[in-house]
Write an enzyme that holds these catalytic residues in place. Structure first.
Site, PDB file in Angstrom:
ATOM      1  N   LYS A  16      16.170  38.617  -4.273  1.00 12.91           N
ATOM      2  CA  LYS A  16      16.260  36.909  -4.404  1.00 12.91           C
ATOM      3  C   LYS A  16      18.323  36.747  -5.251  1.00 12.91           C
ATOM      4  O   LYS A  16      18.224  36.717  -6.037  1.00 12.91           O
ATOM      5  CB  LYS A  16      15.188  36.300  -4.741  1.00 12.91           C
ATOM      6  CG  LYS A  16      15.411  34.795  -4.769  1.00 12.91           C
ATOM      7  CD  LYS A  16      14.281  33.515  -5.381  1.00 12.91           C
ATOM      8  CE  LYS A  16      14.323  33.613  -6.511  1.00 12.91           C
ATOM      9  NZ  LYS A  16      15.458  32.742  -6.963  1.00 12.91           N
ATOM     10  N   THR A  60       7.813  23.319  -9.046  1.00  8.43           N
ATOM     11  CA  THR A  60       6.738  23.739  -9.725  1.00  8.43           C
ATOM     12  C   THR A  60       6.746  23.246 -11.015  1.00  8.43           C
ATOM     13  O   THR A  60       6.112  23.027 -12.049  1.00  8.43           O
ATOM     14  CB  THR A  60       6.331  24.990 -10.273  1.00  8.43           C
ATOM     15  OG1 THR A  60       7.398  25.868 -10.211  1.00  8.43           O
ATOM     16  CG2 THR A  60       5.456  26.149  -8.537  1.00  8.43           C
ATOM     17  N   ARG A  72      12.279  37.942 -14.360  1.00 10.31           N
ATOM     18  CA  ARG A  72      12.701  39.205 -15.935  1.00 10.31           C
ATOM     19  C   ARG A  72      11.758  40.067 -16.048  1.00 10.31           C
ATOM     20  O   ARG A  72      12.106  40.905 -16.541  1.00 10.31           O
ATOM     21  CB  ARG A  72      12.844  37.739 -17.419  1.00 10.31           C
ATOM     22  CG  ARG A  72      13.809  36.973 -16.911  1.00 10.31           C
ATOM     23  CD  ARG A  72      13.582  35.219 -18.221  1.00 10.31           C
ATOM     24  NE  ARG A  72      12.699  35.627 -17.117  1.00 10.31           N
ATOM     25  CZ  ARG A  72      12.174  33.572 -17.750  1.00 10.31           C
ATOM     26  NH1 ARG A  72      12.319  33.015 -18.392  1.00 10.31           N
ATOM     27  NH2 ARG A  72      11.379  33.207 -16.388  1.00 10.31           N
ATOM     28  N   ASP A 103      18.197  31.574  -2.155  1.00 15.06           N
ATOM     29  CA  ASP A 103      17.576  30.728  -2.464  1.00 15.06           C
ATOM     30  C   ASP A 103      18.299  29.654  -2.804  1.00 15.06           C
ATOM     31  O   ASP A 103      18.579  29.256  -3.823  1.00 15.06           O
ATOM     32  CB  ASP A 103      16.708  30.892  -3.506  1.00 15.06           C
ATOM     33  CG  ASP A 103      15.922  30.140  -3.924  1.00 15.06           C
ATOM     34  OD1 ASP A 103      15.242  29.042  -3.304  1.00 15.06           O
ATOM     35  OD2 ASP A 103      15.386  29.991  -5.071  1.00 15.06           O
ATOM     36  N   LEU A 104      18.392  28.574  -1.255  1.00 11.36           N
ATOM     37  CA  LEU A 104      19.329  27.724  -1.909  1.00 11.36           C
ATOM     38  C   LEU A 104      18.580  26.003  -1.649  1.00 11.36           C
ATOM     39  O   LEU A 104      19.908  25.001  -1.537  1.00 11.36           O
ATOM     40  CB  LEU A 104      20.995  27.972  -1.144  1.00 11.36           C
ATOM     41  CG  LEU A 104      21.569  29.328  -1.497  1.00 11.36           C
ATOM     42  CD1 LEU A 104      22.875  28.384  -0.512  1.00 11.36           C
ATOM     43  CD2 LEU A 104      22.878  28.626  -2.322  1.00 11.36           C
ATOM     44  N   LYS A 105      17.932  26.256  -1.177  1.00 15.20           N
ATOM     45  CA  LYS A 105      16.444  24.399  -0.929  1.00 15.20           C
ATOM     46  C   LYS A 105      17.498  23.463  -0.316  1.00 15.20           C
ATOM     47  O   LYS A 105      17.687  22.690  -1.236  1.00 15.20           O
ATOM     48  CB  LYS A 105      16.281  24.577  -2.080  1.00 15.20           C
ATOM     49  CG  LYS A 105      15.632  25.525  -2.924  1.00 15.20           C
ATOM     50  CD  LYS A 105      14.455  25.237  -4.208  1.00 15.20           C
ATOM     51  CE  LYS A 105      14.015  26.071  -4.584  1.00 15.20           C
ATOM     52  NZ  LYS A 105      14.798  27.266  -5.362  1.00 15.20           N
ATOM     53  N   ASP A 145      18.895  18.130   3.321  1.00 15.68           N
ATOM     54  CA  ASP A 145      20.125  16.962   3.945  1.00 15.68           C
ATOM     55  C   ASP A 145      19.856  16.578   5.184  1.00 15.68           C
ATOM     56  O   ASP A 145      18.466  16.646   5.486  1.00 15.68           O
ATOM     57  CB  ASP A 145      21.502  18.142   3.837  1.00 15.68           C
ATOM     58  CG  ASP A 145      23.281  17.030   3.608  1.00 15.68           C
ATOM     59  OD1 ASP A 145      23.160  16.257   4.228  1.00 15.68           O
ATOM     60  OD2 ASP A 145      23.120  18.088   2.974  1.00 15.68           O
ATOM     61  N   ILE A 146      20.640  16.376   5.844  1.00 18.19           N
ATOM     62  CA  ILE A 146      20.376  15.784   7.055  1.00 18.19           C
ATOM     63  C   ILE A 146      20.096  16.768   8.264  1.00 18.19           C
ATOM     64  O   ILE A 146      20.789  17.762   8.203  1.00 18.19           O
ATOM     65  CB  ILE A 146      21.188  14.658   7.238  1.00 18.19           C
ATOM     66  CG1 ILE A 146      22.441  15.004   8.074  1.00 18.19           C
ATOM     67  CG2 ILE A 146      21.481  13.217   7.147  1.00 18.19           C
ATOM     68  CD1 ILE A 146      23.485  14.260   8.484  1.00 18.19           C
ATOM     69  N   PRO A 147      19.358  16.603   9.144  1.00 15.61           N
ATOM     70  CA  PRO A 147      19.015  17.820  10.477  1.00 15.61           C
ATOM     71  C   PRO A 147      20.013  18.174  10.730  1.00 15.61           C
ATOM     72  O   PRO A 147      19.891  20.165  10.948  1.00 15.61           O
ATOM     73  CB  PRO A 147      18.161  17.081  11.486  1.00 15.61           C
ATOM     74  CG  PRO A 147      17.815  16.210  10.591  1.00 15.61           C
ATOM     75  CD  PRO A 147      18.631  15.313   9.725  1.00 15.61           C
ATOM     76  N   ASN A 148      21.062  17.795  10.727  1.00 16.39           N
ATOM     77  CA  ASN A 148      22.620  18.445  11.889  1.00 16.39           C
ATOM     78  C   ASN A 148      22.942  19.739  10.727  1.00 16.39           C
ATOM     79  O   ASN A 148      22.910  20.953  11.041  1.00 16.39           O
ATOM     80  CB  ASN A 148      23.471  17.758  12.274  1.00 16.39           C
ATOM     81  CG  ASN A 148      24.280  18.121  12.981  1.00 16.39           C
ATOM     82  OD1 ASN A 148      24.069  19.311  13.940  1.00 16.39           O
ATOM     83  ND2 ASN A 148      25.520  18.229  12.816  1.00 16.39           N
ATOM     84  N   THR A 149      22.904  19.007   9.433  1.00 22.52           N
ATOM     85  CA  THR A 149      23.909  19.497   8.568  1.00 22.52           C
ATOM     86  C   THR A 149      22.866  20.800   7.849  1.00 22.52           C
ATOM     87  O   THR A 149      23.661  22.011   7.798  1.00 22.52           O
ATOM     88  CB  THR A 149      24.266  18.669   7.101  1.00 22.52           C
ATOM     89  OG1 THR A 149      24.971  17.870   7.211  1.00 22.52           O
ATOM     90  CG2 THR A 149      24.301  19.422   6.022  1.00 22.52           C
TER      91      THR A 149
HETATM   92  O1  C5P Z   1      12.169  35.353 -14.495  1.00 15.98           O
HETATM   93  P1  C5P Z   1      11.307  34.963 -13.388  1.00 15.98           P
HETATM   94  O2  C5P Z   1      10.054  35.712 -12.731  1.00 15.98           O
HETATM   95  O3  C5P Z   1      10.417  34.131 -13.642  1.00 15.98           O
HETATM   96  O4  C5P Z   1      11.812  34.670 -12.168  1.00 15.98           O
HETATM   97  C1  C5P Z   1      11.166  33.519 -11.317  1.00 15.98           C
HETATM   98  C2  C5P Z   1      12.002  33.526  -9.513  1.00 15.98           C
HETATM   99  O5  C5P Z   1      11.696  32.532  -9.108  1.00 15.98           O
HETATM  100  C3  C5P Z   1      13.289  32.853 -10.886  1.00 15.98           C
HETATM  101  O6  C5P Z   1      14.562  32.433  -9.759  1.00 15.98           O
HETATM  102  C4  C5P Z   1      12.862  31.094 -10.551  1.00 15.98           C
HETATM  103  O7  C5P Z   1      14.081  30.311 -10.588  1.00 15.98           O
HETATM  104  C5  C5P Z   1      12.013  31.045  -9.282  1.00 15.98           C
HETATM  105  N1  C5P Z   1      11.060  29.489  -8.762  1.00 15.98           N
HETATM  106  C6  C5P Z   1       9.772  29.799  -9.458  1.00 15.98           C
HETATM  107  N2  C5P Z   1       9.151  29.071  -9.247  1.00 15.98           N
HETATM  108  C7  C5P Z   1       9.395  28.197  -8.521  1.00 15.98           C
HETATM  109  C8  C5P Z   1      10.090  28.771  -7.867  1.00 15.98           C
HETATM  110  C9  C5P Z   1      11.215  29.663  -7.680  1.00 15.98           C
HETATM  111  O8  C5P Z   1       9.967  30.956 -11.019  1.00 15.98           O
HETATM  112  N3  C5P Z   1       8.403  27.752  -8.328  1.00 15.98           N
END
Ligand code: C5P
Length: 233
Positions: free
Chosen positions: A35, A118, A209, A62-64, A67-71
């Site tokens: 990721k 979360t 981690r 993972d850039l989430k 924005d508007i649909p076309n973008t």
């Molecule tokens: O180091 P760790 O296992 O906690 O990393 C989890 C990864 O998942 C990180 O990149 C974190 O930003 C991402 N993430 C998360 N909880 C979410 C969405 C993404 O921990 N709800």
């Protein structure tokens, strides 16, 4: 997809591409998916994906997008052009935005949605005007993502069963917040073991981690894969 083994995605949350590349080399064949998030991508752009693609790895970018649909449609197209295999958008962008993202999808790519971050609790949700309960909101947005034609959602481990019941076993669930029973929780509040996520039906888990800070990343990743395969904890 539902009968496939749960796959490990390792989160490359690094400032430096050298560090990220060293980790990928150290993990070797034990990890297929990585990721790349805002931390690395904001510094390096598409260069962040190049060493991964060269090594034959798959990339969840993972850039989430929100924005508007076309973008969003064009952003998903660009992400796939630079080598992403999985891309995500915020479900809060609505049905039309998610449908536009789904239109950009290609046969081997996955486009998924984030429902409720979360990091948000009930109070944070009501501060932005959402009156329903957190779990109702997660379910509503997961159903909307499915209706829009997206492949799945990023979800908390504790939501897997509810989303599976609402959206079916083929709707992809990507689960972060994973920890080995023996390891540290770090700053994650609601954690789940690899075996429990696999047992509940997740298609992917995201682990940062516990692998990236392990003395032996390949051994840590192999242990996680072993637990995914045999449901151990
Ligand atoms: O180091 P760790 O296992 O906690 O990393 C989890 C990864 O998942 C990180 O990149 C974190 O930003 C991402 N993430 C998360 N909880 C979410 C969405 C993404 O921990 N709800």
């Amino acid at each position: 997809m539902s009968n496939q083994p749960t796959q490990l995605i390792v989160a490359l949350d690094f400032d430096s591409l050298d560090e990220a590349t060293r980790l990928v080399d150290a993990a070797g064949a034990s990890v297929l998916w990585y990721k790349v998030g805002k931390q690395l991508f904001t510094r390096y752009g598409p260069d962040a994906l190049r060493p991964l693609k060269k090594a034959g790895k798959k990339v969840f970018l993972d850039l989430k997008f929100h924005d508007i649909p076309n973008t969003v449609r064009q952003a998903v197209r660009s992400a796939l052009d630079i080598g992403a295999d999985m891309v995500n958008v915020h479900a809060g962008g609505g049905l039309a935005m998610m449908a536009a993202a789904a239109e950009a999808r290609r046969p081997d790519s996955l486009v998924i949605a984030v429902t409720v971050l979360t990091s948000m609790d009930q109070q944070a949700l009501s501060q932005v005007g959402v009156q329903s309960s957190l779990s109702d909101q997660v379910e509503r947005l997961a159903r909307l993502a499915r209706q829009a034609g997206l492949d799945g959602v990023v979800a908390s481990g504790h939501e897997i069963t509810m989303i599976r019941a609402a959206c079916g076993p083929d709707f992809v669930q990507v689960i972060p917040g994973i920890r080995l029973a023996s390891g540290s929780a770090d700053d994650q509040k609601r954690i789940m073991t690899p075996g429990a996520a696999a047992e509940a039906g997740a298609q992917f888990i995201v682990v940062g981690r516990p692998v990236t800070r392990a003395d032996d990343p390949a051994a840590a990743a192999s242990e996680i894969v072993r637990q995914l395969e045999c449901g151990g904890s």
